[in-house]
Design a protein around this motif. Structure first.
Motif, mmCIF file in Angstrom:
data_model
loop_
_atom_site.group_PDB
_atom_site.id
_atom_site.type_symbol
_atom_site.label_atom_id
_atom_site.label_comp_id
_atom_site.label_asym_id
_atom_site.label_seq_id
_atom_site.Cartn_x
_atom_site.Cartn_y
_atom_site.Cartn_z
ATOM 1 N N GLU A 66 1.101 6.178 -11.490
ATOM 2 C CA GLU A 66 0.886 7.397 -10.709
ATOM 3 C C GLU A 66 -0.473 8.013 -11.014
ATOM 4 O OE1 GLU A 66 2.934 11.812 -10.081
ATOM 5 O OE2 GLU A 66 4.063 10.189 -11.060
ATOM 6 N N GLU A 67 -0.880 7.936 -12.292
ATOM 7 C CA GLU A 67 -2.182 8.498 -12.675
ATOM 8 C C GLU A 67 -3.326 7.768 -11.973
ATOM 9 O OE1 GLU A 67 0.098 7.478 -14.755
ATOM 10 O OE2 GLU A 67 0.744 9.236 -15.934
ATOM 11 N N GLU A 68 -3.146 6.481 -11.757
ATOM 12 C CA GLU A 68 -4.184 5.707 -11.068
ATOM 13 C C GLU A 68 -4.242 6.072 -9.592
ATOM 14 O OE1 GLU A 68 -4.464 1.427 -12.120
ATOM 15 O OE2 GLU A 68 -2.821 1.887 -13.484
ATOM 16 N N GLN A 69 -3.078 6.312 -8.995
ATOM 17 C CA GLN A 69 -3.073 6.746 -7.603
ATOM 18 C C GLN A 69 -3.752 8.107 -7.465
ATOM 19 O OE1 GLN A 69 1.032 6.613 -6.240
ATOM 20 N NE2 GLN A 69 0.793 4.488 -5.556
ATOM 21 N N GLU A 70 -3.513 8.999 -8.418
ATOM 22 C CA GLU A 70 -4.167 10.298 -8.388
ATOM 23 C C GLU A 70 -5.684 10.143 -8.515
ATOM 24 O OE1 GLU A 70 -3.022 13.185 -7.776
ATOM 25 O OE2 GLU A 70 -0.846 12.945 -7.927
ATOM 26 N N ALA A 71 -6.103 9.222 -9.358
ATOM 27 C CA ALA A 71 -7.538 8.964 -9.517
ATOM 28 C C ALA A 71 -8.127 8.425 -8.219
ATOM 29 C CB ALA A 71 -7.763 7.970 -10.657
ATOM 30 N N ALA A 72 -7.392 7.527 -7.592
ATOM 31 C CA ALA A 72 -7.847 6.956 -6.330
ATOM 32 C C ALA A 72 -7.988 8.035 -5.265
ATOM 33 C CB ALA A 72 -6.879 5.871 -5.861
ATOM 34 N N TRP A 73 -7.044 8.944 -5.222
ATOM 35 C CA TRP A 73 -7.084 10.015 -4.227
ATOM 36 C C TRP A 73 -8.274 10.949 -4.471
ATOM 37 C CZ3 TRP A 73 -6.486 11.533 0.314
ATOM 38 C CH2 TRP A 73 -6.367 12.878 0.674
ATOM 39 N N GLU A 74 -8.509 11.291 -5.728
ATOM 40 C CA GLU A 74 -9.654 12.155 -6.048
ATOM 41 C C GLU A 74 -10.971 11.484 -5.650
ATOM 42 O OE1 GLU A 74 -9.698 15.319 -7.069
ATOM 43 O OE2 GLU A 74 -7.516 15.236 -6.847
ATOM 44 N N PHE A 75 -11.045 10.186 -5.853
ATOM 45 C CA PHE A 75 -12.256 9.456 -5.457
ATOM 46 C C PHE A 75 -12.416 9.445 -3.942
ATOM 47 C CE2 PHE A 75 -14.273 5.307 -4.366
ATOM 48 C CZ PHE A 75 -15.550 5.610 -4.827
ATOM 49 N N MET A 76 -11.304 9.223 -3.223
ATOM 50 C CA MET A 76 -11.372 9.228 -1.764
ATOM 51 C C MET A 76 -11.842 10.572 -1.240
ATOM 52 S SD MET A 76 -8.023 7.090 -0.468
ATOM 53 C CE MET A 76 -7.766 5.371 -0.904
ATOM 54 N N LYS A 77 -11.335 11.661 -1.831
ATOM 55 C CA LYS A 77 -11.759 12.993 -1.399
ATOM 56 C C LYS A 77 -13.249 13.196 -1.657
ATOM 57 C CE LYS A 77 -8.725 15.493 -3.643
ATOM 58 N NZ LYS A 77 -8.040 16.726 -4.092
ATOM 59 N N ILE A 128 0.803 -1.221 0.000
ATOM 60 C CA ILE A 128 0.000 0.000 0.000
ATOM 61 C C ILE A 128 0.845 1.284 0.000
ATOM 62 C CG2 ILE A 128 -1.971 -1.089 1.068
ATOM 63 C CD1 ILE A 128 0.024 1.194 3.228
ATOM 64 N N GLU A 129 0.217 2.336 -0.483
ATOM 65 C CA GLU A 129 0.774 3.681 -0.436
ATOM 66 C C GLU A 129 -0.003 4.440 0.635
ATOM 67 O OE1 GLU A 129 3.624 5.893 -1.281
ATOM 68 O OE2 GLU A 129 3.204 4.811 -3.158
ATOM 69 N N PRO A 130 0.633 4.878 1.702
ATOM 70 C CA PRO A 130 -0.105 5.615 2.729
ATOM 71 C C PRO A 130 -0.795 6.845 2.142
ATOM 72 C CG PRO A 130 2.083 5.026 3.516
ATOM 73 C CD PRO A 130 2.059 4.725 2.049
ATOM 74 N N VAL A 131 -2.041 7.073 2.493
ATOM 75 C CA VAL A 131 -2.742 8.239 1.951
ATOM 76 C C VAL A 131 -2.148 9.541 2.477
ATOM 77 C CG1 VAL A 131 -4.894 6.999 1.546
ATOM 78 C CG2 VAL A 131 -4.527 8.151 3.741
ATOM 79 N N GLN A 132 -1.344 9.443 3.536
ATOM 80 C CA GLN A 132 -0.688 10.638 4.067
ATOM 81 C C GLN A 132 0.141 11.337 2.996
ATOM 82 O OE1 GLN A 132 -1.112 11.587 7.478
ATOM 83 N NE2 GLN A 132 -0.348 13.520 6.655
ATOM 84 N N LYS A 133 0.700 10.577 2.077
ATOM 85 C CA LYS A 133 1.496 11.149 0.986
ATOM 86 C C LYS A 133 0.675 12.146 0.188
ATOM 87 C CE LYS A 133 3.581 9.799 -3.439
ATOM 88 N NZ LYS A 133 3.960 8.648 -4.312
ATOM 89 N N PHE A 134 -0.580 11.806 -0.079
ATOM 90 C CA PHE A 134 -1.432 12.669 -0.893
ATOM 91 C C PHE A 134 -2.060 13.779 -0.059
ATOM 92 C CE2 PHE A 134 -0.884 8.767 -3.125
ATOM 93 C CZ PHE A 134 -0.736 9.161 -4.447
ATOM 94 N N ILE A 135 -2.263 13.493 1.208
ATOM 95 C CA ILE A 135 -2.755 14.525 2.129
ATOM 96 C C ILE A 135 -1.744 15.662 2.203
ATOM 97 C CG2 ILE A 135 -3.204 15.012 4.563
ATOM 98 C CD1 ILE A 135 -4.331 12.097 4.711
ATOM 99 N N ASP A 136 -0.456 15.302 2.356
ATOM 100 C CA ASP A 136 0.602 16.312 2.437
ATOM 101 C C ASP A 136 0.766 17.047 1.108
ATOM 102 O OD1 ASP A 136 1.014 15.469 5.026
ATOM 103 O OD2 ASP A 136 2.733 14.196 4.534
ATOM 104 N N LYS A 137 0.731 16.310 0.020
ATOM 105 C CA LYS A 137 0.915 16.894 -1.309
ATOM 106 C C LYS A 137 -0.194 17.875 -1.647
ATOM 107 C CE LYS A 137 1.292 15.485 -6.175
ATOM 108 N NZ LYS A 137 1.274 14.311 -7.101
ATOM 109 N N ASP A 138 -1.411 17.544 -1.206
ATOM 110 C CA ASP A 138 -2.601 18.315 -1.556
ATOM 111 C C ASP A 138 -2.973 19.342 -0.478
ATOM 112 O OD1 ASP A 138 -4.469 18.761 -3.515
ATOM 113 O OD2 ASP A 138 -5.882 17.260 -2.806
ATOM 114 N N ASN A 139 -2.220 19.331 0.632
ATOM 115 C CA ASN A 139 -2.583 20.164 1.783
ATOM 116 C C ASN A 139 -4.037 19.936 2.188
ATOM 117 O OD1 ASN A 139 -0.079 21.513 2.202
ATOM 118 N ND2 ASN A 139 -0.506 22.799 0.407
ATOM 119 N N TYR A 140 -4.431 18.672 2.161
ATOM 120 C CA TYR A 140 -5.813 18.309 2.471
ATOM 121 C C TYR A 140 -6.081 18.504 3.961
ATOM 122 C CZ TYR A 140 -10.079 15.498 2.746
ATOM 123 O OH TYR A 140 -11.366 15.061 2.965
#
Length: 463
Positions: A345-356, A135-147
């Protein structure tokens, strides 16, 4: 992190999980899985996804889940809403069977480009997922996106946060509650608007509620409820700060808090006021609906069914606690959404957008009303649709109040051990022996020893 569970141990855990899963998808194994199996996903599919990204076509990702019945219907509707809300990504929701079946399938493709972008995993699989390398921790995208995580329910985030990192996004979250028969309370001369709060109060009420046809109190023979009754006293399940500061090596649940729980149950069992309805959710829920028990422990996600199926007025209350301690609260159960490592990477970005998208108030309001699970975004409770539902059924608000009144701490954050399913089975055995008349401390110590052995094996096989 490194994978800590060998193949042989993993299969031992899967067998244990198959017979015990808290507040989960009890009907999911009855569904037919028509989705593509992991081995049918070819490398050509990955190439097509890259081509899609280059040509401006939608990036398609898989979302593996284990929700059946109304849960599956709601997920399908939410996924449809996301897909229609934008033109860049497309999510395909795929039912994979029960949680344990889904995890078995993930094991075959985890960490590779063929893994689903998102997988729903039950809470007792958290330690395994963190250590798996999948797994990729979602924290990576939280930090990147300033979520802004502050808008989400803190007591839910705490379970899936380890060493300051949020590893997965909470999704279908539930906690235990005590459900009771208000009509029976009235008949017994008890206040139907004031449920017992402590162990001694429950014992006294159970004695008054007992009739020839009805027991006073019952609890499913299931480890999850025991864990909760220990946690609400502030007790830890295992050492190493409940397994959160290191790999746990010793069970602590056979200490004073666990003994309080077993003595509480033992007292009513010996008095004949406790009804033992076994290990199946349907059996204990049926017993309540048919007037065979006046009070029982259930999941917050079971409140709607209790109200619907009972021919009497239903009350919902916080779970009880030992008399000599302050109530700490409850630990989150259910499941969360995990993002795969090794995919594009594009799929991870899609996954993050869906989670948000899934955390928005409107979406969470629908999920809450469709299924009875908590909204991970408390702003959902301000939606008019939720306010109207709560006005009609105030019992739902009790479940949310109990969660929000929970005191954050190691006890209510929940334990992390890779052998949790096996430990829960040890508790089931201990409860069964308790009801047969064995000594509370003796059976608890035996369960602790079994848990210690399982943790020792897991720690030795850590790679």
């Amino acid at each position: 992190m490194k994978k800590i569970i060998t193949s042989s141990l993993f299969w031992m855990l899967i067998l244990a999980v198959a017979i015990l899963t808290a507040c989960t998808n009890s009907e999911s194994s009855k569904e037919t899985n028509t989705s593509t199996t992991p081995n049918e996903t070819s490398s050509g599919t990955e190439g097509k996804k890259e081509d899609d990204a280059a040509t401006g076509e939608k990036i398609s990702i898989e979302f593996w889940h284990s929700m059946s019945g109304t849960g599956q219907e709601s997920i399908d509707a939410l996924v449809k809403g996301f897909n229609e809300s934008q033109d860049k990504y497309e999510v395909k929701a795929e039912f994979q069977g029960s949680y344990e079946e889904s995890l078995t399938k993930l094991r075959g493709v985890g960490g590779t480009k063929d893994a689903p972008a998102i997988t729903q995993v039950f809470e007792v699989g958290t330690k395994y997922m963190i250590d798996s390398g999948y797994i990729e921790p979602v924290q990576k995208f939280i930090d990147k996106d300033n979520y802004d995580l502050s808008k989400l329910e803190g007591n839910m985030l705490n379970y899936y946060r380890v060493d300051g990192q949020l590893y997965s996004m909470p999704f279908n979250s539930s906690t235990p509650v005590m459900i009771y028969n208000k009509d029976a309370f009235k008949a017994a001369g008890l206040d139907p608007e004031k449920a017992p709060e402590t162990f001694s109060e429950v014992i006294d009420a159970a004695a008054k509620l007992k009739t020839d046809e009805m027991y006073g109190f019952s609890m499913l023979t299931y480890g999850w409820f025991f864990e909760q009754l220990v946690a609400t006293q502030g007790g830890l399940y295992v050492n190493e700060d409940n397994g959160r500061s290191g790999d746990a090596t010793e069970a602590l649940f056979n200490g004073p808090e666990g003994l309080n729980v077993f003595r509480f149950l033992d007292t009513m069992n010996k008095a004949g006021t406790f009804g033992n309805f076994g290990t199946k959710w349907d059996d204990i829920r049926s017993a309540f609906a048919t007037g065979k028990v006046a009070m029982y422990m259930d999941s917050s996600a079971g409140v709607a069914g209790a109200i619907k199926n009972a021919p009497f007025e239903v009350g919902v209350a916080y779970i009880p606690h030992a008399d000599e301690v302050q109530r700490n609260g409850v630990v989150i159960g259910g499941a969360s959404l995990w993002m795969s490592k090794g995919i594009a990477e594009e799929e991870q970005e899609a996954a993050w957008e869906f989670m948000k998208y899934m955390t928005t108030p409107e979406v969470q309001a629908k999920w809450h009303l469709d299924t009875g699970y908590f909204a991970i975004n408390p702003a959902a409770y301000e939606e008019q649709s939720v306010k109207e539902k709560w006005a009609e059924f105030p019992q739902f608000k009790v479940t949310v109040d109990q969660l929000q009144d929970t005191i954050p701490g190691l006890a209510t954050q929940g334990a992390l051990i890779s052998v949790f399913p096996e430990s829960r089975q040890q508790i089931v055995t201990a409860l069964e022996e308790l009801y047969q008349g064995k000594d509370p401390q003796e059976v608890l110590d035996k369960a602790a020893e079994g848990t210690n052995r399982a943790m020792e094996i897991a720690n030795k096989t850590k790679q």
